[in-house]
Enzyme design. Structure first.
Site, PDB file in Angstrom:
ATOM      1  N   HIS A 422      -0.006 -29.581  -2.346  1.00  0.00           N
ATOM      2  CA  HIS A 422       0.763 -29.667  -1.107  1.00  0.00           C
ATOM      3  C   HIS A 422       1.604 -30.937  -1.076  1.00  0.00           C
ATOM      4  O   HIS A 422       2.806 -30.908  -0.816  1.00  0.00           O
ATOM      5  CB  HIS A 422      -0.204 -29.646   0.088  1.00  0.00           C
ATOM      6  CG  HIS A 422       0.485 -29.770   1.411  1.00  0.00           C
ATOM      7  ND1 HIS A 422       0.654 -30.972   2.049  1.00  0.00           N
ATOM      8  CD2 HIS A 422       1.087 -28.845   2.190  1.00  0.00           C
ATOM      9  CE1 HIS A 422       1.310 -30.773   3.177  1.00  0.00           C
ATOM     10  NE2 HIS A 422       1.581 -29.492   3.289  1.00  0.00           N
ATOM     11  N   CYS A 734       9.000 -18.964 -10.543  1.00  0.00           N
ATOM     12  CA  CYS A 734       9.107 -19.776  -9.330  1.00  0.00           C
ATOM     13  C   CYS A 734       8.004 -20.823  -9.288  1.00  0.00           C
ATOM     14  O   CYS A 734       7.844 -21.523  -8.299  1.00  0.00           O
ATOM     15  CB  CYS A 734       9.117 -18.913  -8.084  1.00  0.00           C
ATOM     16  SG  CYS A 734       7.684 -17.861  -7.944  1.00  0.00           S
TER      17      CYS A 734
END
Ligand code: PEP
Ligand code: MG
Length: 782
Positions: A422, A734
Site C-alpha cells: 500500500h 498491470c
C-alpha cells in the site's frame, strides 16, 4: 472590452482570459515567437448571457437531478440551444470580427484556431470547464458560431453533472475563448527542454512533416533528435519513416492526411540550424518558467513558432534539484534524528553520494525523489494529525485511512512492506518519495529529528540535505494540462495504473493510452467501514455512489481512452482494521486466503453493488469502461462472474471484460478462460510472482527473492501471451514489473498488446517500447 490581444495579457490575467490565453500571453511576453491572436474574454460571455437575459433561464435549465440521465441530456440540449440561438450584442460581434480581420494578410482571410480557455474558478476541477472545445481552420463565416460553441461547452452533460453533484453554482463559472492564427506548418513537432523522466539537461526534439497534429496524436512516427545541453551538441539523430503528413486542404481549409512522397519519407526533417534555433528557444522558455517544459512548435517559411508550452509533469525532482530545505528539518543535527539506542542496524546502505555513516536506516526505494523533513512517527491513527505539511511520516505500515496524512507528508518511511505494498503504490501515485520495508524505521528514527530520505536508493540519512527538495507540488494547473498529451508513437499500447482517484489528472497528463488497472480497494477502504457495514449503514445506492464518484473521476480524465476497472481485491487483514471488520476471519496467510474473486463469489452482496455501479457508469455513457476480475483461477470462477455481470446488466457477450493472470493456475488454464469469453488477460505480476515463487510480496525478509524476472515467471507469461495471440485475446501487464525496462523488453518481444506502468514510469516505458519495436522492425528487414 470584448477582446484582448494576446500581446497584452500575461499569467496574472487568468481570470479574464483563462489558462490557455494566459499562458500564450506569457510566452509572447517572454519574447517567444507565438502566432498572433486574441481572447474573447470571460466577461464577454457573462455580458452575453446577461444582456440577452437568458442567464436565469439557462441556469434554471441546468439545475437538474444529476443522476437522471434523461434530464441531463435535455439540460445540455436546452443550454446549447439558448446559447447558440441567441444573437450576439452588436458591439461584441463587431469586436470579434474586427479583431479577426486584423489577422488576415494581403486581403486573404486568416485561418484561425478557436479554443475554449477555462478561467481560474474552474481550476479546482478541470471538469467544471466543460469539454475544452477546439476548432481548427476556422474562417469568418464560422467564427461567431464556433465562439458560441465554446461557450456552450460549459454545459455538456458531464460538466453539468459535476457542478450539480458538488453543489458548485453554474453562475460562478466563466469561460474565455482564444482565437489564434494557424501556422501552415511545413514541419512541426514537440520539444522537451530536459529529459522527460530524469530531468537531465538533454533536449529531445520530435519532428515530422506538415501540421503538428500528426505528431501529437501519434499518427506518424517522428524523427527524434537528442541534444546534449551540457556539451552543446547533437548527440543522436533517429530518422523515422514518415509515411503520412497532415496538411491543410487549400480549398476547404480542412486538415487532411496525405501520403508523403518517397524521397521525403526517410529524409531528415530538421537541419542543424533549425535544431540550434529550437534549442535556443527551448532554453529561453525553460528559463522563463524556471522548470523544464514540453513545447509544441512549428516551422513555416523558415520561421519557427511556439504553439504551446507546459511543464513536464513526469519529471521527478531529485539529487540535482536546487530547492530549499524545510526550515524545521533540524538542520544537520545528526543526534536529533537518531534514538539514543538506535543506529546499530544502520549503516550498510551507503551506496551512493552521502556518507554511509550517515545512513540511519535503509529499505526499498519505493517512490523516487530525495526530500528532507522532520520525522513524525505514527503508531496510532489518531496521531495522524501530528503529520504536518513537509514532515516525514514514519510508520509500521500505511493504511488507507492514512492517505490524507500521506498527502501532507514530504516523504514516507515504513518498517514493513515491499515494492507492491500500500505504502509503495500510494506514495508513487501521490508523487511522494518513500522508503519501505526498513524493518526498524519506527524504532531507530527519532520523533522530531531531521532526516533526508532517498526514494531511489532506499536510504534514510541524518540531517537535511541542501540538495533535497521539499515536497513536490504535483497538481497540474489547467494551463499546464496537455490538451492532447505528447508521446512517442508505439504499436504496443502504454497505459497507466491508478489506485487513488486524486491521481487521475497526473496519470492522464502522462499521455498514457488508457488505464490498465484502476484499483477500487483504496476507494472502498478509505470509507473506513467494510463494504458490508457501509451498505448496512448507508444503503446500496450510497455505496454505488461512492464507487461511481471515484471511478468517474478517472474515466472522465481518460475518456475516450479505455479504463480497466477491477472489482475489489483486499485481504481479510485489511478489512479487519475497518469498522465492521470484527467478524473477519483470522487467517494465517491472508495472501493465500479469502480475497479477490473468491470472496466476491462467496459473499456476493458488495460484489453486486460494484457491478451495479459499473453498469450505471456504462449507462451514463462511459463506454470506455472495461471490467476486470482479480485472482481468478479457472473457468469455474468465470461462470459465477458472468452470471453476476448479466444480473447487473453488463452483457459479457458484448461488453469488454477480462481477468487478471495472477496465479499459475490461471496462466495454465488460459485456453479455458478464453473459451469462457474473456476479451483480455492482464498479468498481475505482483501476485503471479508471489504465487509462482512462494515468496510473500509484502514480507521484507524475503524481498530480495521476490523476482518478477525469474525464468519461471517469464515462462508462464511468455506461454500465455503466445496462446492468447492464437486465441485472439488481448494481453497486458498491470503489476509493478510493467515499469521495469527488462520486463518491457521481454513483453514487447513476446508480442504483448499493452503495458500498464506506474505514473512516474510511463514516459520511460513509452520510450523503451518504441526502442524495442524499432529494433524488432530493423531486425525483420535486415
Ligand atoms: C498484481 O497482483 O500484480 C496486481 C496488479 O494486483 P494487486 O497489486 O492489486 O494485487
Ligand atoms: Mg494482484
Amino acid at each position: 472590452m470584448a477582446v484582448l490581444w494576446l500581446d497584452d495579457v500575461d499569467a496574472d490575467d487568468i481570470g479574464t482570459v483563462g489558462g490557455k490565453g494566459a499562458s500564450l500571453g506569457e510566452l509572447i511576453g517572454a519574447g517567444l515567437p507565438v502566432p498572433p491572436g486574441f481572447v474573447v474574454t470571460a466577461g464577454t460571455y457573462r455580458e452575453f448571457i446577461e444582456e440577452a437575459e437568458i442567464d436565469e433561464e439557462l441556469f434554471a435549465a441546468v439545475d437538474v437531478d444529476p443522476e437522471d440521465s434523461a434530464a441531463l441530456r435535455e439540460a445540455e440540449a436546452t443550454a446549447r440551444e439558448l446559447i447558440t440561438e441567441t444573437p450576439f450584442p452588436d458591439e461584441v460581434r463587431e469586436g470579434i470580427v474586427e479583431s479577426y480581420r486584423e489577422m488576415g494578410e494581403d486581403g486573404e482571410e486568416a485561418f484561425v484556431a478557436v479554443r475554449s480557455s477555462a478561467t481560474a474558478e474552474d481550476l479546482p476541477d478541470s471538469s467544471f470547464a466543460g469539454q475544452q472545445e477546439t476548432f481548427l481552420n476556422v474562417r469568418e463565416a464560422d467564427l461567431l458560431r464556433r465562439v458560441k460553441e465554446c461557450w456552450a461547452s460549459l454545459f455538456t452533460q458531464r460538466a453539468i453533472y459535476y457542478r450539480q453533484q458538488r453543489g458548485f453554482p453554474h453562475e460562478d463559472v466563466d469561460i474565455a475563448v482564444v482565437v489564434q492564427r494557424m501556422v501552415d506548418a511545413e514541419k512541426s513537432g514537440v520539444l522537451f527542454t530536459s529529459h522527460p523522466s530524469t530531468g537531465d539537461p538533454q533536449m529531445t526534439i520530435e519532428a515530422a512533416w506538415g501540421l503538428g497534429e500528426a505528431v501529437v496524436s501519434g499518427t506518424v512516427s517522428p524523427d527524434n533528435y537528442v541534444y546534449d545541453r551540457g556539451r552543446d551538441r547533437v548527440e543522436d539523430v533517429t530518422v523515422a519513416d514518415k509515411k503520412v503528413e497532415m496538411v491543410k486542404d487549400p480549398e476547404s481549409g480542412e486538415t487532411v492526411q496525405l501520403d508523403v512522397e518517397e524521397d521525403r519519407r526517410t529524409a531528415r526533417v530538421l537541419s542543424d540550424d533549425e535544431i540550434d534555433e529550437l534549442v535556443g528557444l527551448g532554453e529561453l522558455v525553460e528559463d522563463h518558467y524556471g522548470t523544464p517544459q514540453d513545447v509544441e512548435w512549428a516551422i513555416y517559411d523558415d520561421e519557427v513558432y511556439m504553439l504551446q508550452s507546459r511543464p513536464i509533469t513526469t519529471i521527478r525532482e531529485d539529487d540535482d534539484a536546487n530547492g530549499s530545505v524545510d526550515d524545521e528539518s533540524g538542520g544537520d543535527d545528526l543526534s536529533a534524528a537518531v534514538a539514543g539506542n538506535g543506529g546499530g542496524e544502520a549503516g550498510d546502505g551507503g551506496d551512493g553520494d552521502g556518507d554511509a555513516a550517515d545512513v540511519l536506516v535503509d529499505g526499498l526505494g519505493a517512490s523516487p525523489g530525495v526530500v528532507s523533513g522532520t520525522v513524525r512517527i505514527v503508531t496510532k491513527l489518531d496521531h495522524l494529525d501530528q503529520v504536518q505539511e513537509g514532515d516525514v511520516l514514519v510508520t509500521e505500515m500505511t493504511m488507507p485511512d492514512m492517505v490524507p496524512a500521506m498527502k501532507r507528508a514530504a516523504g514516507i518511511v515504513t518498517d514493513e512492506g515491499g515494492m507492491t505494498s500500500h505504502a509503495a503504490i500510494i506514495s508513487r501515485e501521490l508523487g511522494v518519495p518513500a522508503v519501505v520495508g526498513t524493518g526498524n524505521g519506527t524504532r531507530v528514527l527519532e520523533e522530531g529529528g531531521g532526516v533526508t530520505i532517498d526514494g531511489d536508493k532506499g536510504s534514510v540519512r541524518a540531517g537535511a540535505d541542501e540538495t533535497a527538495e521539499p515536497a513536490e507540488e504535483f497538481e497540474p494547473v489547467e494551463a499546464a494540462r496537455p490538451e492532447t498529451p505528447v508521446k512517442p508513437m508505439t504499436a504496443t499500447e502504454v497505459k497507466v495504473n491508478v489506485s487513488i482517484p486524486e491521481a487521475a489528472e497526473r496519470a492522464a497528463a502522462t499521455g498514457a493510452d488508457g488505464v490498465g488497472l484502476l484499483r477500487i480497494e483504496h476507494m472502498v477502504l478509505s470509507l473506513g467501514k467494510t463494504p458490508e457495514k457501509y451498505i448496512a449503514d448507508h444503503g446500496k445506492r450510497a455505496y454505488q455512489d461512492e464507487l461511481i464518484d471515484g471511478v468517474r473521476r478517472v474515466a472522465d480524465e481518460f475518456y475516450p481512452r479505455p479504463v480497466r476497472v477491477r472489482t475489489i481485491d483486499a485481504p481479510t487483514d485489511e478489512f479487519s482494521e475497518l469498522e465492521g471488520g470484527d467478524g473477519e476471519p483470522n487467517e494465517h496467510n491472508p495472501m493465500l486466503g479469502w480475497r479477490g474473486i473468491r470472496r466476491s463469489l462467496d459473499k456476493p452482496e458488495p460484489f453486486r453493488q460494484e457491478l451495479a455501479a459499473f453498469a450505471r457508469l456504462i449507462d451514463m455513457g462511459y463506454d470506455n469502461l472495461e471490467v476486470m476480475f482479480p485472482l481468478v483461477n479457472d473457468a469455474a470462477d468465470l461462470e459465477g462472474v458472468k452470471r453476476h455481470m448479466r444480473e447487473a446488466g453488463i452483457d459479457p457477450e458484448t461488453h469488454r471484460w477480462g481477468v487478471m493472470i495472477e496465479t499459475p493456475a490461471s496462466a495454465l488454464q488460459i485456453d479455458e478462460l478464453a473459451e469462457a469469453g474473456i476479451d483480455f488477460a492482464s498479468f498481475g505480476t505482483n501476485d503471479l510472482t508471489q504465487y509462482t515463487l512462494a515468496v510473500d510480496r509484502n514480507n521484507e525478509h524475503v524481498a530480495d527473492r521476490f523476482d518478477e524476472l525469474h525464468p519461471a515467471v517469464l515462462r508462464l507469461i511468455g506461454d500465455t501471451i503466445e496462446r492468447c495471440r492464437e486465441l485472439d485475446v488481448d494481453t497486458s501487464i498491470c503489476g509493478q514489473a510493467g515499469s521495469k525496462s527488462e520486463m518491457v523488453d521481454f513483453l514487447v518481444e513476446e508480442g504483448v498488446s499493452s503495458i500498464s506502468a506506474n505514473i512516474d514510469a510511463v514516459r520511460d516505458v513509452q520510450h523503451e517500447v518504441k526502442r524495442v519495436e524499432q529494433r524488432l522492425l530493423l531486425d525483420s528487414v535486415r
